[in-house]
Design a protein around this motif. Sequence first.
Motif: not given
Length: 379
Positions: A142-148, A205-216
């Motif tokens: 996720l840092n690869a995205i949010y650091e931008e 707003h940035r993450i649409a991968d349901r599996r990542i959202l499920s982990l969170i």
Amino acid sequence: MCENRETPLKSDSSKPDEANTSRAQDWEIVSRGLVGVREAARRDKRQKFTSLLHHVTIDLLGDSYNSLKRKAAPGVDGVTWQHYGEGQESKLQDLHERIHRGAYRAQPSRRTDIPKADGRQRPFGIAALEDKVVQQAVVKVLNAIYEEDFLGFSYGFRTGRSQHNALDALSVGLRRKKGNWVLDLDVRGFFDHVSHEWLVKFVEHRIADRRILSLIQKWLKAGVSEEGKWTETKTGTPQGAVVSPLRGNIYLHYVFDLWIRQWRRKRVQGDMIVVRYADNAILGFEHRKEAEVFLEQLRERMRNFGLELHPEKTRLLEFGRFAESNRRKGGEGKPETFDFLGFTHICGRTKKGNWFTVRRQTGKKRLRSKLQAVRQELR
């Protein structure tokens, strides 16, 4: 999205040199994949990432495990870093499989209290070791995205942005800008009042991968265990969890940072500076009226997202190049000071006395805490 090839770990029968070469090659593939994610995030600030979990490879899990503190206290599972290292490859293989087939289950955080510099206790959540490993891996992706996405005045818990960087930025801003008023902000119990509902909306707003959202969501719903009793957590993100700093930064990015950037563009006529480190922030204003209007509107903004500015720790004070002369004319004595990141900031002059500068000295709370630690160590 960038594709990522996953290569299984070599068996114990592989030669050491071959295994090490394979690890290096696999990690290079993981790194290239995350570089691609970051470039995509940089190109399109509105892009939603639909495929991210494949970046959580066995090699990334292994790197996450190796980056954990060796002597950290265990969570509810009682597993230490050293214990998990026994048969590490097979454990990581099994963990990787459970993550990708949806069988991974987050365990509650073991709650304990740690002393603060002012003598009070701060609740601290210790995650189980496997949860730490998975969280560390997901944070790296996720840092690869949010650091931008994160703005330049945000310094807390970000790679290459230390407390000293924040202190230096604040000092430069106060000296070079036409700041006459400092707004010292403190969010009351921030990590205890983060709204799970709003946090998930912000992530989406940035993450649409349901599996990542499920982990969170699994980590948010895992709850806490205190003296063997499980408690559900409907709000908040436990301090001490590997993923908590990133979640906190995402929350404040949308609630605080983006709103401030917009407010500054539309409402500010004079100079304004902002430096935020986690839930503490210092703002400098040229005009008092703008600072007062900002504070009033920020209080309302915070309430809309379940947060509150600490009524005693949040204050507006006269601080800057003209503070000393203005207060002398009004018979008000020396300019007030403020604390930020363990240092007391004081209005001062250069050695020749010609120019305004900001002097720093170790805050009383930090000094007292350090002396107590030294006394304990000597005993």
